[in-house]
Design a protein around this motif. Sequence first.
Motif, mmCIF file in Angstrom:
data_model
loop_
_atom_site.group_PDB
_atom_site.id
_atom_site.type_symbol
_atom_site.label_atom_id
_atom_site.label_comp_id
_atom_site.label_asym_id
_atom_site.label_seq_id
_atom_site.Cartn_x
_atom_site.Cartn_y
_atom_site.Cartn_z
ATOM 1 N N ALA A 227 -9.682 32.637 52.673
ATOM 2 C CA ALA A 227 -9.143 34.000 52.670
ATOM 3 C C ALA A 227 -7.719 34.044 53.215
ATOM 4 O O ALA A 227 -6.939 34.928 52.848
ATOM 5 C CB ALA A 227 -10.055 34.922 53.495
ATOM 6 N N PHE A 228 -7.363 33.105 54.095
ATOM 7 C CA PHE A 228 -5.987 33.019 54.597
ATOM 8 C C PHE A 228 -5.002 32.865 53.445
ATOM 9 O O PHE A 228 -3.986 33.554 53.349
ATOM 10 C CB PHE A 228 -5.833 31.805 55.528
ATOM 11 N N ARG A 229 -5.323 31.912 52.563
ATOM 12 C CA ARG A 229 -4.367 31.525 51.518
ATOM 13 C C ARG A 229 -4.360 32.471 50.331
ATOM 14 O O ARG A 229 -3.377 32.557 49.598
ATOM 15 C CB ARG A 229 -4.687 30.095 51.041
ATOM 16 N N LEU A 230 -5.480 33.175 50.120
ATOM 17 C CA LEU A 230 -5.588 33.992 48.907
ATOM 18 C C LEU A 230 -5.363 35.476 49.141
ATOM 19 O O LEU A 230 -5.316 36.255 48.183
ATOM 20 C CB LEU A 230 -6.974 33.779 48.281
ATOM 21 N N ALA B 9 -5.338 41.912 49.574
ATOM 22 C CA ALA B 9 -6.249 42.457 50.582
ATOM 23 C C ALA B 9 -6.058 41.667 51.873
ATOM 24 O O ALA B 9 -5.716 40.488 51.837
ATOM 25 C CB ALA B 9 -7.698 42.345 50.106
ATOM 26 N N PRO B 10 -6.280 42.280 53.025
ATOM 27 C CA PRO B 10 -6.180 41.546 54.297
ATOM 28 C C PRO B 10 -7.201 40.414 54.329
ATOM 29 O O PRO B 10 -8.300 40.537 53.752
ATOM 30 C CB PRO B 10 -6.503 42.609 55.345
ATOM 31 N N PRO B 11 -6.886 39.295 54.994
ATOM 32 C CA PRO B 11 -7.824 38.172 55.057
ATOM 33 C C PRO B 11 -9.227 38.543 55.515
ATOM 34 O O PRO B 11 -10.206 38.100 54.900
ATOM 35 C CB PRO B 11 -7.134 37.203 56.020
ATOM 36 N N PRO B 12 -9.392 39.354 56.586
ATOM 37 C CA PRO B 12 -10.759 39.695 56.990
ATOM 38 C C PRO B 12 -11.535 40.427 55.894
ATOM 39 O O PRO B 12 -12.735 40.208 55.725
ATOM 40 C CB PRO B 12 -10.555 40.598 58.217
ATOM 41 N N LEU C 136 -11.063 40.164 52.598
ATOM 42 C CA LEU C 136 -11.408 39.214 51.539
ATOM 43 C C LEU C 136 -12.551 38.308 51.993
ATOM 44 O O LEU C 136 -13.474 38.018 51.220
ATOM 45 C CB LEU C 136 -10.189 38.372 51.164
ATOM 46 N N ALA C 137 -12.514 37.871 53.264
ATOM 47 C CA ALA C 137 -13.594 37.033 53.784
ATOM 48 C C ALA C 137 -14.924 37.787 53.733
ATOM 49 O O ALA C 137 -15.966 37.218 53.378
ATOM 50 C CB ALA C 137 -13.283 36.597 55.215
ATOM 51 N N SER D 299 -21.876 34.682 57.050
ATOM 52 C CA SER D 299 -21.304 35.783 57.825
ATOM 53 C C SER D 299 -19.786 35.733 57.753
ATOM 54 O O SER D 299 -19.200 34.758 57.291
ATOM 55 C CB SER D 299 -21.768 35.701 59.286
ATOM 56 N N GLN D 300 -19.177 36.801 58.207
ATOM 57 C CA GLN D 300 -17.715 36.884 58.238
ATOM 58 C C GLN D 300 -17.273 37.166 59.661
ATOM 59 O O GLN D 300 -17.826 38.021 60.348
ATOM 60 C CB GLN D 300 -17.226 37.986 57.297
ATOM 61 N N ALA D 301 -16.289 36.391 60.127
ATOM 62 C CA ALA D 301 -15.693 36.631 61.440
ATOM 63 C C ALA D 301 -14.189 36.515 61.280
ATOM 64 O O ALA D 301 -13.665 35.426 61.043
ATOM 65 C CB ALA D 301 -16.204 35.621 62.461
ATOM 66 N N GLY D 302 -13.507 37.638 61.335
ATOM 67 C CA GLY D 302 -12.070 37.630 61.083
ATOM 68 C C GLY D 302 -11.804 37.129 59.671
ATOM 69 O O GLY D 302 -12.436 37.586 58.712
#
Length: 595
Positions: A45-48, A54-57, A59-60, A79-82
């Motif tokens: 999610a950082f790179r995309l 969309a913000p990384p969190p 997208l994650a 799960s998603q964390a940040g």
Amino acid sequence: MFLSLRAEVAGALSDALDSLDVETTDLGIEDPPESVDAVLASSVAFRLAAEVGAPPPQLAGDLAEAIDPSTYDYIESVSQAGPYVNFHPSQAYYDATLQAAGEEEFGRLDEKGETVVVEHTSANPTGPVHVGRARNPIIGDALANVLDFAGYDVSRHYYVNDAGRQMAVFTWAYETFEESDLPEPARERGDYDLVRYYRKGNEFLEEASESASENAEAEIRSILEGLEEGDETTYERVEEVVDGVLSGMRESLDRLPVNFDEFVKETRFIRDGSTEDLVARLKDTEYAVYEEDAWQLDLPSFEKNLVFLRSDGTSLYTTRDLAHHEWKFANFDRAVTVLGEDHKLQAEQLRETLDVLGNDTDQLDSVYYSWINLPEGGMSTRQGTGIDLDDLLDESIARAREEVESRLDSRIRDDELGEEDVARIARQVGIGAVRYDIVAKQPAKSITFEWERALDFEAQSAPYVQYVHARTCGILSEAQHASKSRADPPREDAADGVPETVDTTHLTTDEERELLAVIARFPAVVDRAADELAPHVVATYTRTFAEAFNAFYRECPVLSADGEVRTQRLALVAAARQTVANALGLLGVAAPESM
């Protein structure tokens, strides 16, 4: 199981990205941050985020929601964390880990169908192996072990320099000086006996009068020319010295232990005509020049020319090594060479020359190592001032014995351990300390070997890891003894009191799960170490493993536990024993059953 889980994670991420109409080849699969309770995570999610808008969190979170864990064997939840997508393993993952780790070959990867020749050590046969070069056989042997365990068909080679000036000097000296001219040998062995002639010869050449020196040089030159011309008598003269020294060097290497599949001699490539053919091809290249009474290659990437033929028609080490490497390319899919950093320029010139000759140099990899030093000072084989590998091993075994005897004092007094047992343990710990301390460092970093650190049972050293294996053996032995003393009926599916089939439903503590997680990673560690040609990665893993096991040992009683908890903890101990034994085996370090 870790590799299987990683494959499932990759598939899950790819499918989730497809569902969001996003394409990428880098899924960002990595270890999760320490604050995240997961086995694997993805930072994709950082790179995309910018591409998706969309913000990384966010997208994650979208990716985590798009993955259905129920369609996978080893993914329990996502799960998603940040900005991270985190993957939590299922009960089946832990069960499969415990089952697989009980197997003798746990960690061995599927066959690659690829042959690899690993050339290492290849020290000139001019005397005993000395400490300064000890890093080469230790790294080379561990690297070959890792590649073999990773599924490659590995051949271990020692390239013998039996055609250069050093061997001509050695042969001349051996035939010139008398036993009475020499000091007593340091040890009663071929290499220690013969090296006296080499040292005497070099001393003579440095101190002799001009006329005496000229006569000696003429004889040395005739030996070199005889080798180049294929004179059988000259080969036999040199071979007597080479094989005598090499036999002693092999005894030192056997102590480590380091074994080879083949000793490939330089003269092979003179005698079969391949060096002569290679010289002719080099002369035909656009880079060939005749300068300063020698044929050279003026390669565009190097300031210094590569000399490949002297004015008298004799070849050089690099010339013959070029023929040697073409032979490797013809017989193996890959060639890996372990070299001291002082050979880096020569190796890079060799690679470019092989490329000029039309070879596929993608087949060739070099691993460079820096020096190992002792606090006692510098080393030089030619001057005879070096510290030999045998001296290092003797000292390490002696120091290990002192430590072992202090720890086993009561057992020795009670005759539980005899002299043979103590000697074995001291040898395993002492030599293990040398190997581990050297291979555990990244090869490019120079190191100073220090006894106190290498033999510290409490620090992150070989004894520290070896003690974990000894402790697992002790637990399983006590369990087996207790089972026999209770006259329990024999079980066909049991080994050391541990059933062959067992699950992990009662292994619920953090320490148990962490140890299982570390065990599961071992095949991935093998995969990475082979891919990066970095056996120190395995050493790093063993330290992490030892910490995880010791935490389990402190917090989770095994023999005093009841019912299925006891059974499953015993199975976990058995899995730990097999894992650490295999990891130490890759490093060439013994796994003692008692310490």
